[in-house]
Design an enzyme around this catalytic site. Structure first.
Site, short mmCIF file in Angstrom:
data_model
loop_
_atom_site.label_atom_id
_atom_site.label_comp_id
_atom_site.label_asym_id
_atom_site.label_seq_id
_atom_site.Cartn_x
_atom_site.Cartn_y
_atom_site.Cartn_z
N TYR A 33 34.62 -5.90 34.59
CA TYR A 33 33.74 -5.87 35.77
C TYR A 33 32.62 -6.90 35.59
CZ TYR A 33 30.06 -4.01 38.85
OH TYR A 33 29.06 -3.86 39.78
N SER A 67 26.05 -8.51 39.76
CA SER A 67 25.53 -7.37 38.99
C SER A 67 24.81 -7.94 37.78
CB SER A 67 26.69 -6.48 38.52
OG SER A 67 26.22 -5.54 37.58
P1 NAP Z 1 30.13 2.02 46.42
O1 NAP Z 1 29.08 3.02 46.74
O2 NAP Z 1 31.29 2.41 45.58
O3 NAP Z 1 30.65 1.37 47.81
C1 NAP Z 1 31.58 0.34 47.75
C2 NAP Z 1 31.91 -0.14 49.13
O4 NAP Z 1 32.83 -1.23 49.01
C3 NAP Z 1 32.58 0.91 49.97
O5 NAP Z 1 32.19 0.75 51.32
C4 NAP Z 1 34.05 0.58 49.80
O6 NAP Z 1 34.88 1.02 50.87
C5 NAP Z 1 33.99 -0.94 49.78
N1 NAP Z 1 35.18 -1.53 49.18
C6 NAP Z 1 35.72 -1.29 47.96
N2 NAP Z 1 36.85 -1.99 47.80
C7 NAP Z 1 37.05 -2.69 48.95
C8 NAP Z 1 38.05 -3.55 49.44
N3 NAP Z 1 39.11 -3.88 48.68
N4 NAP Z 1 37.92 -4.07 50.68
C9 NAP Z 1 36.86 -3.74 51.44
N5 NAP Z 1 35.88 -2.92 51.07
C10 NAP Z 1 35.98 -2.38 49.83
O7 NAP Z 1 29.48 0.76 45.66
P2 NAP Z 1 27.95 0.28 45.54
O8 NAP Z 1 27.37 0.87 44.32
O9 NAP Z 1 27.27 0.40 46.83
O10 NAP Z 1 28.19 -1.27 45.18
C11 NAP Z 1 28.15 -2.29 46.17
C12 NAP Z 1 28.19 -3.62 45.43
O11 NAP Z 1 27.11 -3.69 44.51
C13 NAP Z 1 29.46 -3.81 44.60
O12 NAP Z 1 29.87 -5.16 44.64
C14 NAP Z 1 29.01 -3.45 43.20
O13 NAP Z 1 29.79 -4.07 42.21
C15 NAP Z 1 27.59 -3.99 43.23
N6 NAP Z 1 26.72 -3.39 42.23
C16 NAP Z 1 26.47 -2.05 42.24
C17 NAP Z 1 25.62 -1.52 41.27
C18 NAP Z 1 25.30 -0.07 41.19
O14 NAP Z 1 24.73 0.38 40.17
N7 NAP Z 1 25.59 0.73 42.21
C19 NAP Z 1 25.05 -2.35 40.29
C20 NAP Z 1 25.35 -3.71 40.33
C21 NAP Z 1 26.18 -4.23 41.29
P3 NAP Z 1 35.37 2.57 50.92
O15 NAP Z 1 34.13 3.35 51.31
O16 NAP Z 1 36.41 2.59 51.96
O17 NAP Z 1 35.84 2.92 49.54
#
Ligand code: NAP
Length: 245
Positions: A154, A140
């Site tokens: 985080y 991130s």
């Molecule tokens: P999201 O919409 O909350 O989706 C998260 C996904 O990760 C879901 O499929 C969730 O499964 C899965 N997950 C969570 N905990 C887990 C575990 N213990 N074991 C296996 N799977 C798990 O998140 P996102 O925004 O797409 O983010 C994806 C990645 O990008 C993350 O690493 C996040 O930190 C990073 N990121 C996001 C942003 C942003 O602004 N969105 C910015 C920077 C970085 P469930 O569906 O079953 O809950």
């Protein structure tokens, strides 16, 4: 299963950025196994949308669950050739002084240990077979920015993911394994609601040089490029995809 097929494991591949990676990789001909933690409804929607994708419930923070994820992927699709460590959680927005230890431990377990366990599982399989592979981690922009007053825990967990990328890329380069990282800025997914503020992407948009939050597909494009042979000389890279932030 056919020889030479690209088989990709995407953790957290059923929602948000991970689902966009699943779709993009599937469209490029990868056989994809998407993992998830507990949201069966999202998993079922992805299964219905992409019947060829294998969807497996597996907690990345649990070594036995990680092994089972790879076993399920290989039983259905053949040897795994690539991994996207996308699963991640933010914990709750707030000041560090108020952060509960259980939340801190879980964020570190999922974001840092989970990334390490999945990478180790992939590397063990590739080493045993004498094959190379590719890993893309998802960190991130928070790792560099620190996220004060929001979620410094985080941000710190994602800094660990970036350092892990740099070191592991050097460690396994001689085996032909490439390890890279994408550092998204603020992307429109449900992660912000999970952290306690669904409006966060629009709130921070004014700080973003490109003037808007990103979309999951814009991160997926960077991920699939790093996986591809077009990035054949790229390893240990942390690709910023934050709209200039
Ligand atoms: P999201 O919409 O909350 O989706 C998260 C996904 O990760 C879901 O499929 C969730 O499964 C899965 N997950 C969570 N905990 C887990 C575990 N213990 N074991 C296996 N799977 C798990 O998140 P996102 O925004 O797409 O983010 C994806 C990645 O990008 C993350 O690493 C996040 O930190 C990073 N990121 C996001 C942003 C942003 O602004 N969105 C910015 C920077 C970085 P469930 O569906 O079953 O809950």
């Amino acid at each position: 299963m056919s020889a030479g097929r690209e088989v990709l494991v995407v953790t957290g591949g059923t929602r948000g950025i991970g689902a966009a990676v699943t779709r993009a990789a599937h469209a490029r001909g990868y056989a994809v196994c998407a993992g998830y933690a507990s949201d069966d409804a999202s998993a079922d929607r992805l299964r219905a949308e992409l019947p060829g994708v294998v969807v497996v419930r597996a907690d990345v923070a649990d070594p036995a669950s990680v092994a089972a994820l790879f076993d399920a992927a290989e039983a259905a699709l053949g040897p795994v050739t690539a991994l996207v460590n996308n699963a991640g959680i933010p914990g709750r927005l707030g000041r560090h002084v108020d952060a509960p230890v259980e939340m801190l431990r879980r964020v570190l377990d999922v974001n840092v240990l989970g990334t390490m366990l999945c990478a180790r599982e992939a590397l063990r399989r590739w080493e045993a077979r004498g094959t190379a592979g590719r890993i893309v981690n998802v960190s991130s922009r928070a790792a560099a920015l620190g996220s004060p007053g929001e979620y410094v825990h985080y941000a710190a967990s994602k800094a660990a993911v970036e350092t892990f990328t740099v070191g592991l890329a050097k460690e396994v380069g001689a085996a032909g394994v490439r390890v890279n990282c994408v550092a998204p800025g603020t992307i429109r997914t449900d992660i912000h609601a999970a952290a306690g503020d669904a409006t966060r992407p629009d709130r921070v948009a004014a700080r973003v040089p490109l003037g808007r939050p990103g979309e999951p597909e814009e991160i997926a494009a960077a991920v699939v490029w790093l996986l591809s042979d077009e990035a054949s000389y790229v390893t240990g890279a942390v690709l910023q995809a934050g709209g200039g932030l």
